[in-house]
Design a protein around this motif. Structure first.
Motif, PDB file in Angstrom:
ATOM      1  N   GLU A 207       0.801  -1.215   0.000  1.00 39.23           N
ATOM      2  CA  GLU A 207       0.000   0.000   0.000  1.00 39.23           C
ATOM      3  C   GLU A 207       0.838   1.270   0.000  1.00 39.23           C
ATOM      4  O   GLU A 207       0.466   2.261  -0.619  1.00 39.23           O
ATOM      5  N   ARG A 208       1.980   1.248   0.695  1.00 41.50           N
ATOM      6  CA  ARG A 208       2.716   2.504   0.844  1.00 41.50           C
ATOM      7  C   ARG A 208       4.222   2.357   0.664  1.00 41.50           C
ATOM      8  O   ARG A 208       4.963   3.317   0.861  1.00 41.50           O
ATOM      9  N   GLY A 209       4.702   1.169   0.273  1.00 41.28           N
ATOM     10  CA  GLY A 209       6.131   0.949   0.148  1.00 41.28           C
ATOM     11  C   GLY A 209       6.786   1.818  -0.916  1.00 41.28           C
ATOM     12  O   GLY A 209       6.222   2.037  -1.987  1.00 41.28           O
ATOM     13  N   VAL A 210       7.980   2.314  -0.610  1.00 38.21           N
ATOM     14  CA  VAL A 210       8.729   3.163  -1.531  1.00 38.21           C
ATOM     15  C   VAL A 210      10.213   2.858  -1.358  1.00 38.21           C
ATOM     16  O   VAL A 210      10.670   2.535  -0.262  1.00 38.21           O
ATOM     17  N   ALA A 211      10.965   2.910  -2.458  1.00 35.30           N
ATOM     18  CA  ALA A 211      12.400   2.632  -2.412  1.00 35.30           C
ATOM     19  C   ALA A 211      13.170   3.793  -3.006  1.00 35.30           C
ATOM     20  O   ALA A 211      12.729   4.429  -3.970  1.00 35.30           O
ATOM     21  N   TYR A 212      14.331   4.068  -2.427  1.00 33.84           N
ATOM     22  CA  TYR A 212      15.246   5.082  -2.932  1.00 33.84           C
ATOM     23  C   TYR A 212      16.557   4.387  -3.282  1.00 33.84           C
ATOM     24  O   TYR A 212      17.209   3.800  -2.407  1.00 33.84           O
ATOM     25  N   ILE A 213      16.925   4.428  -4.556  1.00 35.18           N
ATOM     26  CA  ILE A 213      18.117   3.723  -5.029  1.00 35.18           C
ATOM     27  C   ILE A 213      19.016   4.696  -5.776  1.00 35.18           C
ATOM     28  O   ILE A 213      18.547   5.454  -6.641  1.00 35.18           O
ATOM     29  N   LEU A 214      20.295   4.671  -5.459  1.00 37.26           N
ATOM     30  CA  LEU A 214      21.256   5.545  -6.124  1.00 37.26           C
ATOM     31  C   LEU A 214      21.816   4.873  -7.370  1.00 37.26           C
ATOM     32  O   LEU A 214      22.131   3.680  -7.361  1.00 37.26           O
TER      33      LEU A 214
END
Length: 268
Positions: A207-214
């Motif tokens: 429902e709310r998962g988010v990922a930050y990848i460089l």
């Protein structure tokens, strides 16, 4: 400006030292745009109970711990709430120990009301329960190399003084291997990142998962974004941070990967 956690205790012979990529993450995650995003997605007072539960923030490849320590210590400012859980994962045993110290010290310095769980020794997201991660942070080994180094047992005891010459050589070789695991990304610098991307749909909260990848320029960020969008119409890949350098191949970007659910669209 929010203070950067101290990593003066980190053994940089064995653990990746905070550098431009680390500080790009700090700037990106504390930007006005990302703070607004966090508060809209995870803020208290939402209509859905599942959205109000304490967010779990996980950093894969935690290294020195400077990024997770920054987020954990300043979570009230970033998320508008202090009831978060944070967790680190790294294949480097020494990084697990040092990063835990970094996060705990940073939280003491800011009197944060957060809850840091631990730093686990593990391979990417393989030790995480499906659907459990709300915010995933990954500063991967992104440098293109001929191969990805083999895993080593970092928990073994150091060389004994009896065998000084041979022991020192083995210890230095192990240290070199551990450091190379933090930057050597294989073909296009993407071999490790591709494995993590394969795990994202299952490990992120639906429902709310988010990922930050460089990513760096040679990782072909546009192709990565296109790959994410092929996962389905609900998936989005947005560049939310960049190094600002125009020359050289190591121009850095932070890609935010998220998916829109109807439950989110009704309340955002």
């Amino acid at each position: 400006m929010l203070p950067t956690p101290s990593t003066s205790h980190v053994d940089t012979d064995r653990i990746y030292e905070p550098a431009e990529d680390s500080f790009l993450f700090l700037d990106t995650l504390s930007s006005a745009a990302q703070i607004s995003f966090f508060k809209a997605r995870f803020g208290l007072g939402r209509d859905h109970d599942s959205q109000n539960s304490s967010p779990l923030i996980v950093e894969i490849g935690i290294g020195s711990g400077v990024i997770l320590a920054f987020v954990t210590a300043h979570v009230k400012t970033l998320f508008g709430r202090s009831d978060i859980l944070s967790l680190g994962v790294d294949i480097n045993h020494y990084a697990c120990r040092a990063s835990a110290q970094t996060v705990i010290s940073a939280c003491q310095d800011t009197s944060g009301a957060d809850l840091f769980l631990t730093s686990l020794e593990g391979d990417l997201a393989s030790a995480l329960r499906p659907g459990s991660v709300d915010v995933l942070i990954f500063n991967p080994p992104y440098v293109p190399t001929s191969e990805v180094p083999q895993l080593v047992n970092t928990a073994t005891s150091p060389a004994k003084e009896d065998d000084l010459n041979e022991g020192m050589e083995k210890a230095l070789d192990k240290n070199s291997q551990m450091l190379s695991l933090s930057y050597a990304g294989g073909i296009d610098g993407m071999e490790v990142t591709n494995r993590l991307l394969d795990q994202l749909p299952s490990v992120l909260n639906a429902e709310r998962g988010v990922a930050y990848i460089l990513l760096c320029k040679q990782n072909k960020p546009a192709a990565v974004a296109e790959r994410i969008q092929r996962w389905g119409a609900e998936w989005k890949a947005d560049v939310v941070g960049w190094s600002g350098k125009q020359g050289g191949w190591e121009k850095l970007q932070v890609l935010r990967i998220s998916r829109t659910r109807r439950v989110l669209s009704r309340s955002l």
